[in-house]
Structure formats: C-alpha cells, structure tokens
Design a protein around this motif. Structure first.
Motif, mmCIF file in Angstrom:
data_model
loop_
_atom_site.group_PDB
_atom_site.id
_atom_site.type_symbol
_atom_site.label_atom_id
_atom_site.label_comp_id
_atom_site.label_asym_id
_atom_site.label_seq_id
_atom_site.Cartn_x
_atom_site.Cartn_y
_atom_site.Cartn_z
ATOM 1 N N GLU A 37 19.634 28.358 18.283
ATOM 2 C CA GLU A 37 19.797 27.606 17.038
ATOM 3 C C GLU A 37 18.680 28.061 16.115
ATOM 4 O O GLU A 37 17.514 28.052 16.510
ATOM 5 N N TYR A 38 19.041 28.481 14.921
ATOM 6 C CA TYR A 38 18.021 29.005 14.025
ATOM 7 C C TYR A 38 17.478 27.946 13.112
ATOM 8 O O TYR A 38 18.130 27.499 12.198
ATOM 9 N N PRO B 31 21.127 37.152 7.126
ATOM 10 C CA PRO B 31 21.065 37.403 8.566
ATOM 11 C C PRO B 31 21.598 38.782 8.981
ATOM 12 O O PRO B 31 21.926 38.974 10.136
ATOM 13 N N ARG B 108 26.866 34.744 4.226
ATOM 14 C CA ARG B 108 25.779 33.766 4.055
ATOM 15 C C ARG B 108 25.933 33.116 2.691
ATOM 16 O O ARG B 108 26.383 33.755 1.730
ATOM 17 N N ASN B 115 19.240 28.853 1.152
ATOM 18 C CA ASN B 115 19.780 28.588 2.483
ATOM 19 C C ASN B 115 20.091 29.951 3.085
ATOM 20 O O ASN B 115 20.473 30.872 2.361
ATOM 21 N N HIS B 117 22.101 30.220 5.930
ATOM 22 C CA HIS B 117 23.193 30.081 6.899
ATOM 23 C C HIS B 117 24.563 30.415 6.293
ATOM 24 O O HIS B 117 24.679 30.723 5.119
ATOM 25 N N CYS B 118 25.562 30.303 7.172
ATOM 26 C CA CYS B 118 26.867 30.870 6.824
ATOM 27 C C CYS B 118 27.688 30.026 5.866
ATOM 28 O O CYS B 118 27.831 28.824 6.047
ATOM 29 N N PHE B 167 24.776 34.136 11.487
ATOM 30 C CA PHE B 167 24.219 33.376 12.613
ATOM 31 C C PHE B 167 25.285 32.986 13.633
ATOM 32 O O PHE B 167 25.157 33.312 14.813
ATOM 33 N N GLY B 355 26.196 26.548 6.233
ATOM 34 C CA GLY B 355 26.063 26.568 7.691
ATOM 35 C C GLY B 355 26.377 25.245 8.369
ATOM 36 O O GLY B 355 26.224 25.144 9.588
ATOM 37 N N ASP B 357 27.981 22.768 10.519
ATOM 38 C CA ASP B 357 28.838 23.117 11.656
ATOM 39 C C ASP B 357 30.196 22.411 11.546
ATOM 40 O O ASP B 357 30.304 21.346 10.939
#
Lengths: 188, 390
Positions: A37-38, B31, B108, B115, B117-118, B167, B355, B357
């Motif tokens: 987990e980043y 990333p 990303r 940020n 993340h994706c 990620f 990102g 989830d």
C-alpha cells in the motif's frame, strides 16, 4: 482465495517478504498478486503489504479487507495500528515477538482467531547480524498457512536472494537459515 | 512460454526490452518511474541497442521521439499524469505528422489537488489528440498490448498509447506469460517506413506550414487513418492470439451472451467487476460486463451491436469530463446508441478518482440498482458517484 496482510515499518522488508512469498507460491503453480500500500514512504513509518493467492486466475484488483492471515513484523505496531481489522473469524495472526501466543491473544482481545508468535528479530540478529525480521517471518508463515512446503519456499527464495546478493553468499545463507529456524520455532 | 513474476511497470519495461526500439527518450514520473529506470538499466547493461535520450522534461521527451520517428526510427517512451499533460502539445504533432510510436502510459490523476494515485483523467484528457488508446486490465494485458501496439502503430501510421492503472497494476506483482525475445522480434518484424528524413537521395519536408489551402485535407486524411485502425487492431490481435492463445479485440465480453443488464468498465476495475458479476448471477440477476480495451478509435458500432439485447447499462468511468454530462465513456456510448432502434436505459457511475478503491460490493450495488432500473424503467440519478462523501 487466500489473502495475507503484512504490517511492518518502512525498512523492515514487508513488501519484499510479500513479493518473495507470492513468488514461491507461483513456483508451485499458484496464481498470485503481491502489492504494497503506497502511503508516505519513510523509514520506520507503518506500512502495509499484501498477498493474494489462488489456484485459479485472479481478476480482483482492489485492496484486501478481510485477510485470512495477518502478519505483524514489529510488535510495537499493535499499540498504534488496528492489526486485527477485518481478520476472518477463523483467521490467523502471526506476530514477531518473544511473548507467548496466549499472552498476545489476550492483549489483542481476540476470540475465535488463532495467534502464532515467533521471535523473528532475535532469529534475524543471530542468523544475519541484522534485525530485519522479514525472511524469518516467511518461514513461520509457511508453517501456519499450509499453502506451500518449506522446501518450496527455500528453493524459490534462494534463487531470488542469490540474484539480489550475488557478491555476498553469506547473506543468502543467513536468510535461508533464519527461514528454517522460524519455521521450527513458531508457536501457537 | 516462460512465466515470470513481474509488476505492471516491470512488464512494460520488459516488453520494451524485447521490442528493442531504436530510440527511447523519456523523463521519469510517479508511478511510471520504474519503466524508465528499468529501461535505462537495460541500456546501461547493453541488453538493448537503443539510443536512450535522458531529457529535461516530458515535452522534450516527446519532441525527441518525434524527431527520431521522423528520421525513421522505431520509437518508444513512458509517462503518466502531469507528464502526459506536459506532452500534450507534442501529442498532436506526433499524430498530425503521422508518426508511429508507442507510449507506455501509467494512469494517474491530474493535479490539483496533487495526488499520485490512479484515475483515468490523464489518458482521457488526451483522447482527442489523434493517438490510438488501449487500456489494460492487468500486467499481462499491458505487456501483450505494448507488443501489439508497435505493429498497430506502424501499420496505421498513427501513434499509440497503452495504459495500465497506476499503483493498482503498476506496482502489483503477478505471474506473466512472456514471449521469448525471438518471438517478439518475429511478431513485430522490422520497422519499415516509406519516408524518413534520413533517406538518401529523397529529401522531403516534414512539418511545413499548412494553412487554409491544405490543412483541412490533411486532417481529413488523419481522420481516415483513424477510421482504418480498427481492422488493424483486429488482425494484429488475431495474429497475437494465434501465438499466445490470448485473444484481444476492441473489448472483452464477460457473461454478456444471455445478460439483460450490462456494466461497462475499463482498466483494473473491469477485473474486479468480473467478481461482482459472478455475485450478481448468484443472486439471480442476469448481469454481464463489457470491458472496453480500445478507447481510441471508439469502436462504437461493435459495442452497440454487442449490447443488442441489453435493457439497462451502467457505465463506470474513472474520470469525469467536467461537462456535467458524465464521464467520457458514458457520453460517447450514449451518443453511439442514438441511432439504435432500441434505447437501453443508461446510468453513469464516476468512481475511483485519485485512487479511491472500488470493491466488488460497490459494483454489486451498482448491478442491483441497475436491475431495479430495468424493472421499473425509472432512473432517479443519471450520474452518480461511488464511495464519495457528499
């Protein structure tokens, strides 16, 4: 599907251990995912890593919420992190500590889940001269998870470690020795 | 065919090594950093013959790629997010000059707020730039698609980006069925181009001023080139599946045959959606999934025909168009269905920005709501958001 969550601190090798275990399972024909987990990446900060293992192809790509096994590389994390979060009712938790499983079970207030302990830090110090508990924990995990044999783990980890530590075979040997010791010494 | 444990980034770097491009010009960015870092190591170790150009920005990276492609080279790079945004100006130059090249893109979010993340805002932000766009569910698809992209791009004379989710896939290790180096070389073949700046005795101009008199014709020709891409993707995918038994089309149909409601997703979420579809089926809901792989060109005719029996559709978009009409896939699909004699009910779910989830239970809930929409014929909210604090 078998899911594992690793709790560690930056620098303890939680991610590497998750990758090594996934690799060893793959070598026996299983499908796997291994991922960290980043969050903020700092030495000593709490980190998480995960393994997902299955006999059939894995298409799920979200985080792991209800692990079958939780591994705690640093017992002080128990004070600040909810390490038992989402652990399945029949799940297992493996902690790097010199304490007994029953002591840790009371401390964590666990009911149905099984607790295992192994003094991976001492094993690492004695086998490797460094307190990096990730590889001994792999040995203990192999014993309690029952997914692969100790031989499977050692065979694959040796290949991976030999690649990484080409010029220092004593590190490879120390790691393998620590895996074997933790496999024997895990209590629970 | 050897199985290797690789992360998404490692898989794309490995595909690049096997492709052995003439030139890679790149600038690392999270990333996607590892793709560039690993490839630079291949260059340093002499494992490829590539001329690696370490540049000072992504704008320069793509500029160098354009120059190299115009000179007749097989060219690749890798980037993500702000990096792709900084390339934006040059994306149009590459496609407008009809230069084949491949970007390994790691999805990303776009700042601000910052940020790493994706989501798909970066790739979707360049969807009108004239690049072929292929999304991947996991590392295997990304690896396979990068290899196919070389052929597709060179045959179409259009640049192509292959993306995977930052990620979630880029840093997740899984087993990859790899082709051997020889198989990859046989598959992609030699890069031949009828025109290049370095051709002896055939001087020509590239990038000349093109005003009211011919600009429009050149753009029209570019659109036609894009219209010709789908058959190329199809034939390259077919040939690839002959060698690997891994079939690739414009999209994947998952339990769609007898379905009456359909979810549409792209990227890693499509894999999670497959688990949700199983759960919905267990509940007696006849749900199916259409996993979109090719976003540009948009395979609208094929999608519409695959959705022939579908009564209600939920499109999952990992980006928003900011048009207030929903996410990019939703908008395009709605438009594609306009001429259809039957109009399925359609809703849009924006999810996973920055990102956030998404779990099977979220998608099961979408499926249950969609089943309800199918039954009642009523849509309460055309555009909704999964897991956001309102």
């Amino acid at each position: 599907m078998f899911e594992i969550r690793w709790h560690g601190r930056g620098g303890q090798g939680a991610k590497t251990a998750a990758l090594l275990f996934g690799n060893a399972c793959m070598a026996t024909g299983k499908y796997f995912q291994a991922f960290p987990e980043y969050g903020p990446e700092r030495m000593g900060a709490p980190v998480l890593a995960f393994d997902r293992l299955s006999d059939t192809p894995i298409t799920i790509h979200c985080g792991i919420e209800t692990p079958d096994v939780v591994i705690v590389l640093d017992p002080t994390l128990i004070e600040t992190q909810n390490v038992k979060q989402g652990l399945k009712k029949d799940g297992k938790i493996l902690i790097n500590t010199a304490e007994s499983p029953s002591f840790m079970k009371d401390k964590l207030g666990l009911d149905t889940q099984k607790v295992f302990t192994v003094d991976a830090s001492t094993i690492a110090k004695e086998c490797l001269g460094k307190e990096i508990p990730n590889t001994p924990m792999l040995g203990a995990l192999t014993k309690i998870a029952g997914l692969i044999s100790l031989d499977d783990l050692i065979k694959d980890s040796k290949v991976k470690l030999e690649k990484k530590f080409r010029r220092t075979p004593e590190i490879v040997e120390g790691n393998i020795a620590s895996i074997k010791r933790a496999y024997e010494e895990v209590k629970g | 065919m050897p199985i290797k444990a690789l992360t998404g980034n490692e898989a794309m770097a490995e595909a690049m090594r096997q492709i052995n491009p003439d030139v890679v010009a790149a600038y690392p960015i999270t990333p996607a950093t590892e793709v560039v870092q690993l490839f630079a190591q291949f260059v340093a170790d002499g494992k490829v013959d590539t001329e690696f150009v370490a540049v000072e920005s992504e704008h320069s990276a793509l500029s160098a790629c354009i120059g190299a492609a115009a000179a007749g080279g097989r060219v690749m790079t890798s980037t993500a997010s702000q990096g792709l945004a900084l390339m934006h100006e040059m994306l149009y130059i590459a496609s407008g000059l009809r230069l084949p090249m491949v970007i390994c893109e790691v999805n990303r979010s776009m700042s601000a707020p910052i940020n790493i993340h994706c989501d798909h805002s970066d790739t979707m932000g360049s969807r009108e730039s004239g690049w072929i766009q292929i999304f991947s569910e996991d590392s295997q698809e990304a690896y396979d698609s990068v290899i196919q992209a070389i052929r597709i791009s060179e045959q179409a004379f259009l640049p192509c980006m292959v993306s995977l989710d930052g990620f979630i896939i880029s840093h997740c290790m899984q087993g990859i069925n790899e082709l051997t180096d020889t198989e990859v070389q046989e598959f992609i073949g030699e890069h031949k181009t009828p025109y290049s700046l370095l051709m002896d005795g055939h001087p020509f101009t590239i990038g000349a001023l093109d005003l009211q008199d011919y600009f429009f014709e050149h753009k029209r020709a570019q659109i036609e080139a894009m219209e010709n891409v789908l058959p190329i993707i199809k034939s390259v995918g077919k040939e690839f599946s002959k060698r690997t038994k891994r079939g690739y089309g414009f999209f994947e149909e998952y339990m769609l045959g007898d379905a009456d409601i359909c979810l549409i997703a792209l990227g890693s979420c499509a894999g999670t959606a497959k688990v949700a579809i199983q759960e919905l089926r267990d509940k007696g809901i006849k749900a199916g999934l259409l996993k979109l792989r090719v976003m540009r060109p948009f395979p609208y005719k094929e999608i519409v025909s695959a959705l022939f029996n579908i009564k209600a559709i939920a499109v999952l978009d990992r980006s928003t168009s900011m048009s207030t009409m929903g996410g990019p896939v939703f908008i395009e699909l709605r438009s594609a269905l306009y001429d259809n004699p039957v109009h399925p009910l359609m809703v849009n779910y924006i999810y996973g920005l920055g990102g956030r989830d998404i779990f099977p239970r979220d998608i099961v809930e979408v499926g249950q709501k969609l089943e309800n929409i199918k039954r009642t014929g009523k849509i309460e909210k055309m555009i909704d958001y999964i897991g956001v604090r309102e």
